[in-house]
Scaffold this active site. Structure first.
Site, PDB file in Angstrom:
ATOM      1  N   HIS A 511     -28.762  -2.605  86.838  1.00 55.93           N
ATOM      2  CA  HIS A 511     -28.285  -2.038  85.576  1.00 55.93           C
ATOM      3  C   HIS A 511     -29.434  -1.920  84.580  1.00 55.93           C
ATOM      4  CE1 HIS A 511     -25.305  -1.838  82.131  1.00 55.93           C
ATOM      5  NE2 HIS A 511     -26.363  -2.349  81.503  1.00 55.93           N
ATOM      6  N   GLU A 512     -30.172  -3.014  84.398  1.00 59.26           N
ATOM      7  CA  GLU A 512     -31.253  -2.990  83.410  1.00 59.26           C
ATOM      8  C   GLU A 512     -32.383  -2.056  83.831  1.00 59.26           C
ATOM      9  OE1 GLU A 512     -30.595  -4.062  80.654  1.00 59.26           O
ATOM     10  OE2 GLU A 512     -28.932  -5.398  81.103  1.00 59.26           O
ATOM     11  N   HIS A 515     -31.474   1.475  83.051  1.00 58.37           N
ATOM     12  CA  HIS A 515     -31.552   1.833  81.628  1.00 58.37           C
ATOM     13  C   HIS A 515     -32.860   2.551  81.292  1.00 58.37           C
ATOM     14  CE1 HIS A 515     -28.001   0.676  79.542  1.00 58.37           C
ATOM     15  NE2 HIS A 515     -28.051  -0.585  79.880  1.00 58.37           N
ATOM     16  N   ASP A 576     -24.513   1.106  84.948  1.00 63.75           N
ATOM     17  CA  ASP A 576     -23.621   0.414  85.890  1.00 63.75           C
ATOM     18  C   ASP A 576     -23.588   1.128  87.231  1.00 63.75           C
ATOM     19  OD1 ASP A 576     -22.882  -1.646  84.209  1.00 63.75           O
ATOM     20  OD2 ASP A 576     -21.041  -0.684  83.526  1.00 63.75           O
TER      21      ASP A 576
END
Length: 676
Positions: A511-512, A515, A576
């Site tokens: 997820h990170e 980003h 996600d």
């Protein structure tokens, strides 16, 4: 001003700690917890969380119950033990023990707080009341900004959007008491109720501060009127997600001319800002419009408004009637039934004020070298998977893929805790002086942030304390950060097999990382500069696929008839979806390299791929109060837990294969979305 202003994407912003004894634990993968009466292809979230949802209850002192909350409660208990021990030590204490022990002890000393009444805050209120003209009031606002709340606007330091190694000054919209501008502007009955409650809350606070009933009622109406004007001038959250809408660097003189009634030169001097010749005005229209508000409102009305923010910001640490009034307002917004025990509030306040001092003691007790090494290994595996994912994208040209590879390779990883701890030696913490400690800690942090202006970015700095149950990606630094606080079950379980951990913390890592390439992150280059490194064709292809995600999530119902804002949540939903995909890729590559590992085996009747999805599902099981859910739809860029799972698996053919689902079932729509 104490709120760190940086272009980061957080996993979760608003969950709070609660009582671990009040709800079942999610600490380990347990097949018996699955609701086997539900078809996973129809509603996977219910399948993974159904049995938990049947028995879990939201504790009375909480707005929600979820994995984050459970871990935070465990962390709070650890920190409580540390702080009580530090407070009890009477001799031979080192600097860290003295500061965290005395801060916590002063917070727990309710008798001293009650006996002092409003006196500890009175000098600051008198300073505001003593402003003889609007220019002097701006200087008083500078003082209020230093010690806590942010009336009228925000001033902070942050990396230059176009020169990411340099810290510059920013001024930005601000000054609202309610969670969002929509609370002031929408006719929705719930919003109207919140405005009514704000007036009642402000009336009560002004009465407690010594005003007559009529004065207090008039003052509260003044607060609502001024804040409504600020709300009208504010940019909405969805528009603010585009960094280009926040990119307005100008000279200091240009900013002064933009809004002369802000008396910015006097403000910068009063707040102690270093000399600077340029700054970023994040929302110029706000300052233009509010310049007129400062002209039309009387000095007395503006003093009332600023005093309100000081009272509201300090309410939690004043005598009980102020605390009760503040909590009653929170109940309206979140549905929380009871206030948290004082020890929890004091643990949180100590972490806010002295996070890297308390964090040193927390890390000593909880975070081992083995956990850090296993995390680093997983991060490396996820980065390799994202690299492979990018190389195999059918819609992206080779030119942009090469640039994406450069950015991916440049991402820095921070795990557990900082290499260099923050120095609090100049912060004076005094036994029995809660309000003084609170205000001095706020001022210490504010001045630390302001002092960065004109200096190079410190890339070793962390923007979360080690006990924090969260993680983030920072676009301007191009880094992912995982505090020790989140590296616990159900996200990261040293006792669980890799299939479960890749579904938990692996999806969080993915997820990170994603980003860095979502609709905001993709606009920053490897060094953290706002720069378009995409071909026009690839930019168009990305936006087309991102719109599919936005439209999909806009059809999900959050509470009652209120749907999600697919544009507000686009970055988190993209992360996600991408995070789950590359985490599963990493797991399968690991299994292929070591087919005899435990992760490769079927456990409890579940294949590695099924355990991966179940691990992900269990990490996001949650219950929220309806009021809290409604508030989050307006302010939170994250989707509810149900859609962080069902929204993801709907778009993954790998899920369809793992559970033998058929096209057309709810979890297998005919037209799935995919960006990464």
């Amino acid at each position: 001003m104490r709120a760190f202003r940086f272009l980061a994407a957080f996993i979760l912003l608003l969950a709070v700690s609660s009582s671990a004894q009040s709800a079942p634990s999610q600490a380990a993968f347990n097949p018996d917890a699955i609701d086997k009466t539900v078809d996973p292809c129809v509603d996977f979230y219910q399948y993974a969380c159904g049995s938990w949802l049947k028995t879990a209850e939201i504790p009375a002192d909480q707005t929600s119950w979820a994995s984050f909350v459970e871990i935070r409660e465990r962390n709070a208990a650890v920190m409580r033990q540390i702080l009580e021990k530090a407070e009890a030590e009477s001799t031979g204490r080192d600097v860290i023990t003295q500061k965290i022990g005395d801060y916590y002890g002063s917070c727990m000393d309710e008798k001293a707080v009650e006996s002092k009444g409003l006196k500890p805050l009175q000098p600051e209120l008198d300073h505001i009341a003593g402003a003889k003209d609007k220019a002097a009031l701006i200087e008083a606002i500078a003082r209020v900004h230093l010690i806590g709340p942010n009336p009228l606007f925000n001033f902070y330091s942050s990396p230059d959007l176009h020169s990411a190694n340099d810290v510059i000054a920013y001024i930005d919209q601000g000054g609202l008491s309610l969670p969002d501008r929509d609370y002031y502007l929408k006719d929705d009955p719930k919003m109207a109720e919140a405005r009514k409650s704000l007036v009642e809350y402000a009336t009560r606070m002004f009465t407690l501060a010594g005003q007559s009933a009529q004065q207090a009622a008039d003052s509260a109406q003044t607060v609502l009127r001024v804040e409504t004007a600020l709300a009208k001038a504010s940019m909405d959250r969805t528009a603010r997600r585009d960094p280009k809408n926040r990119d307005h660097k100008m000279t200091r003189d240009e900013a002064l001319g933009l809004a002369p009634n802000f008396y910015l030169n006097r403000y910068f001097a009063a707040v102690g800002a270093p000399s600077f010749s340029s700054l970023n005005v994040t929302n110029p229209d706000f300052f233009k419009q509010v310049n007129g508000v400062l002209e039309s409102e009387s000095l007395d009305a503006l003093r009332t408004y600023v005093s309100w923010h000081l009272l509201d910001g300090a309410a939690r640490w004043l005598p009980q009637p102020f605390v009760d009034a503040n909590f009653k307002m929170q109940q309206v917004l979140t549905g929380q039934k009871e206030i948290k025990p004082r020890w929890k509030r004091c643990v949180s306040s100590t972490d806010d004020a002295l996070g890297e001092a308390l964090g040193q003691r927390y890390v000593d007790q909880t975070f081992g070298v083995d956990g850090k090494q296993r995390m680093l290994k997983m991060v490396d595996a996820l980065e390799k998977s994202l690299d492979q994912d990018i190389r195999n994208l059918p819609w992206m040209t080779e030119e942009t893929k090469k640039q994406a590879k450069v950015k991916l390779d440049a991402i820095r990883n921070k795990i557990g805790y900082p290499d260099v701890w923050r120095d609090y030696s100049s912060l004076n913490i005094v036994q029995g002086d809660l309000m003084g400690n609170f205000l001095r800690a706020n001022e210490f942090e504010s001045r630390r942030q302001i002092a960065k202006i004109g200096k190079p970015v410190d890339r070793n700095e962390w923007q979360m304390t080690p006990p924090t149950v969260n993680a983030y990606y920072n676009s301007s630094r191009n880094e992912i950060v995982f505090p020790a606080g989140i590296l616990q079950p159900p996200f990261f379980d040293k006792q669980a097999d890799d299939a479960v951990n890749f579904g938990g913390i692996g999806m969080v890592i993915g997820h990170e990382l994603t980003h860095g390439f979502d609709d905001q992150g993709r606009k920053f280059d490897p060094e953290g500069n706002l720069r378009d490194w995409w071909t026009a064709q690839d930019g168009t292809e990305f936006e087309k696929r991102a719109s599919c995600i936005a439209d999909e999530y806009s059809n999900f119902v959050a509470v009652d008839d209120l749907k999600l804002n697919g544009r507000l949540t686009l970055g988190e939903n993209t992360a996600d979806n991408g995070g789950a995909r590359i985490a599963l890729m990493a797991l399968e590559q690991m299994i292929a390299a070591n087919p005899a590992s435990g992760a490769a085996q079927t456990v409890g009747g579940y294949t590695p791929q099924q355990r991966f999805f179940l691990g992900a599902g269990r990490a996001w099981c949650e219950k929220r109060r309806p009021e809290y859910q409604r508030m989050l739809v307006s302010v939170d860029p994250h989707s509810p837990g149900k859609y962080r799972i069902d929204g993801v698996v709907r778009n993954m053919p790998e899920f369809q294969k793992a559970f033998n689902c058929k096209v057309g079932q709810a979890m297998v729509p005919e037209n799935a979305c995919r960006v990464w």
